[in-house]
Write an enzyme that holds these catalytic residues in place. Structure first.
Site, PDB file in Angstrom:
ATOM      1  N   GLY A   9       0.864  -1.186   0.000  1.00 11.41           N
ATOM      2  CA  GLY A   9       0.000   0.000   0.000  1.00 11.41           C
ATOM      3  C   GLY A   9       0.894   1.227   0.000  1.00 11.41           C
ATOM      4  O   GLY A   9       2.006   1.185  -0.547  1.00 11.41           O
ATOM      5  N   LYS A 188       2.405   8.612  19.076  1.00 13.35           N
ATOM      6  CA  LYS A 188       1.841   8.743  17.721  1.00 13.35           C
ATOM      7  C   LYS A 188       0.338   8.474  17.756  1.00 13.35           C
ATOM      8  O   LYS A 188      -0.443   9.087  17.011  1.00 13.35           O
ATOM      9  CB  LYS A 188       2.553   7.780  16.749  1.00 13.35           C
ATOM     10  CG  LYS A 188       1.880   7.667  15.389  1.00 13.35           C
ATOM     11  CD  LYS A 188       2.768   8.003  14.220  1.00 13.35           C
ATOM     12  CE  LYS A 188       1.987   8.275  12.931  1.00 13.35           C
ATOM     13  NZ  LYS A 188       2.051   7.203  11.959  1.00 13.35           N
ATOM     14  N   ASN A 206      -6.259  17.408   6.836  1.00  9.24           N
ATOM     15  CA  ASN A 206      -5.747  17.538   8.208  1.00  9.24           C
ATOM     16  C   ASN A 206      -5.771  18.987   8.685  1.00  9.24           C
ATOM     17  O   ASN A 206      -6.208  19.286   9.799  1.00  9.24           O
ATOM     18  CB  ASN A 206      -4.316  16.992   8.307  1.00  9.24           C
ATOM     19  CG  ASN A 206      -4.256  15.495   8.064  1.00  9.24           C
ATOM     20  OD1 ASN A 206      -5.291  14.852   7.901  1.00  9.24           O
ATOM     21  ND2 ASN A 206      -3.061  14.936   8.022  1.00  9.24           N
ATOM     22  N   GLU A 271      -8.984   1.874  10.188  1.00  6.57           N
ATOM     23  CA  GLU A 271      -8.230   1.402  11.362  1.00  6.57           C
ATOM     24  C   GLU A 271      -8.807   1.963  12.662  1.00  6.57           C
ATOM     25  O   GLU A 271      -8.115   2.029  13.669  1.00  6.57           O
ATOM     26  CB  GLU A 271      -6.756   1.794  11.217  1.00  6.57           C
ATOM     27  CG  GLU A 271      -6.072   1.059  10.073  1.00  6.57           C
ATOM     28  CD  GLU A 271      -4.587   1.363   9.949  1.00  6.57           C
ATOM     29  OE1 GLU A 271      -3.789   0.408   9.854  1.00  6.57           O
ATOM     30  OE2 GLU A 271      -4.220   2.555   9.920  1.00  6.57           O
TER      31      GLU A 271
HETATM   32  O1  KPL Z   1      -0.699   9.154  10.395  1.00  4.41           O
HETATM   33  C1  KPL Z   1      -1.468   9.888   9.821  1.00  4.41           C
HETATM   34  C2  KPL Z   1      -2.531   9.240   9.032  1.00  4.41           C
HETATM   35  O2  KPL Z   1      -3.098   9.856   8.137  1.00  4.41           O
HETATM   36  O3  KPL Z   1      -2.788   8.065   9.321  1.00  4.41           O
HETATM   37  C3  KPL Z   1      -1.382  11.384  10.003  1.00  4.41           C
HETATM   38  C4  KPL Z   1      -0.210  11.716  10.908  1.00  4.41           C
HETATM   39  C5  KPL Z   1      -2.663  11.893  10.619  1.00  4.41           C
HETATM   40  C6  KPL Z   1      -1.087  12.100   8.720  1.00  4.41           C
HETATM   41  O4  KPL Z   1      -2.166  12.185   7.859  1.00  4.41           O
END
Ligand code: KPL
Length: 314
Positions: A9, A188, A206, A271
């Site tokens: 991916g 994270k 975002n 997810e």
């Molecule tokens: O990890 C990310 C995601 O999209 O899964 C972020 C940090 C929010 C960046 O888009």
């Protein structure tokens, strides 16, 4: 050096191309026959700014083809981790496994099937966007950290960590080894808790989350709950002010379409269960209410389970 990449991916494709261009022998394992056939024919195309490269990488549907690699990078979505771990448990060569996935729970799922001492975990803030099967945009460079999946070690001497760092560095991923990866994974997680579900629900990029007082309030409440859960579990976070960090990532990745919004736009599973849903599960174990994360989780679960039923126009 022979490296396996599981899941071509966005992140897996980016790493496969970068590693192959650095001269490493890369083998990609996919579970989607059409995508594997396409990549087998056309290779993986990587766009970085104005530059476009195409790299032919061997791709297989058969886990046994990774039988002689030294390191396997796990780049599938979190909901596929267990299936992949089950498939890889029979490999004879005893490779190291490095997960660079989003969310929490991946290390534990890998550990159910694979030798815990061979499991490495990491986080990266490199941005990768899937533009379609075998077509990836490298959307930003960032730091990468790795550590042992189980236990703590600052051991620069650890052979698996050194091997993984060498490979990632060759791919242009400047990587630091840290003693406690759990703190980084949870740090994270705070960023993903604050951004992913909200972008998936609102359809905003975002950066757009910071344009509206209402989304900012919900973001603050979701992150506050997640921080409280981390504190209750005794997991130290990297940031003094996690909400400010989330806001910073929103600004830094302003034009980015979060991975969860990409999933919803493509009508795919998300997810959510490994991000806000993980806060809900951990909150339950601790007897803590996390109503904002429960609500965000429930709404995204409803969307991902109702693509066929949703009203688009009338
Ligand atoms: O990890 C990310 C995601 O999209 O899964 C972020 C940090 C929010 C960046 O888009």
């Amino acid at each position: 050096m022979k490296i396996g990449v599981v899941g071509p991916g966005a992140m897996g494709g980016l790493l496969a191309v970068k590693l192959a261009r650095a001269g490493l022998e890369v083998r990609v394992l996919d579970h989607r026959p059409e995508r594997a056939a396409l990549i087998g024919r056309q290779g993986i195309e990587l766009l970085t700014g104005e530059e476009e490269v195409r790299e032919m990488v061997p791709v297989t549907l058969d886990p046994a083809a990774l039988g002689d690699v030294e390191l396997i990078l796990i780049c599938v979505k979190a909901y596929d981790t267990e299936g992949v771990a089950r498939q890889l448990q029979a490999l004879p060569s005893g490779p190291y496994f490095l997960t660079l996935q989003n969310g929490v729970g991946n290390v534990e799922l890998l550990g159910k099937y694979l030798p815990p001492e061979k499991i490495l975990a990491g986080i990266t803030s490199h941005g990768a966007t899937s533009l379609g099967p075998g077509r990836i945009r490298h959307a930003g460079v960032g730091d990468t950290y790795i550590g042992l999946g189980f236990g703590e070690s600052s051991e620069e001497a650890h052979p698996g960590l050194r091997l993984a760092r060498t490979c990632l560095a060759a791919a242009g991923f400047a990587t630091r080894i840290v003693p406690r990866i759990c703190s980084l994974i949870w740090s994270k997680l705070m960023v993903n808790v604050g951004i992913n579900a909200l972008t998936a629900l609102t359809g905003l990029r975002n950066g757009g989350l910071l344009d509206f007082p209402a989304t900012e309030r919900i973001m603050a409440a979701a992150v506050r709950e997640a921080v409280q859960v981390a504190e209750a579990r005794g997991i130290p976070l990297l940031f003094d002010n996690p909400l400010e960090e989330v806001r910073k990532v929103c600004r830094q990745t302003g034009p980015n379409i979060s991975s969860m919004l990409q999933d919803v736009l493509r009508q795919k599973k998300t997810e959510i269960d490994y991000i806000n849903g993980a806060i809900v599960r951990e909150g339950e174990k601790l007897g803590r209410l996390v109503p904002v994360n429960s609500l965000l989780t429930g709404l995204v679960q409803t969307i991902e389970n109702s693509y066929e039923q949703r009203v688009r126009t009338f």
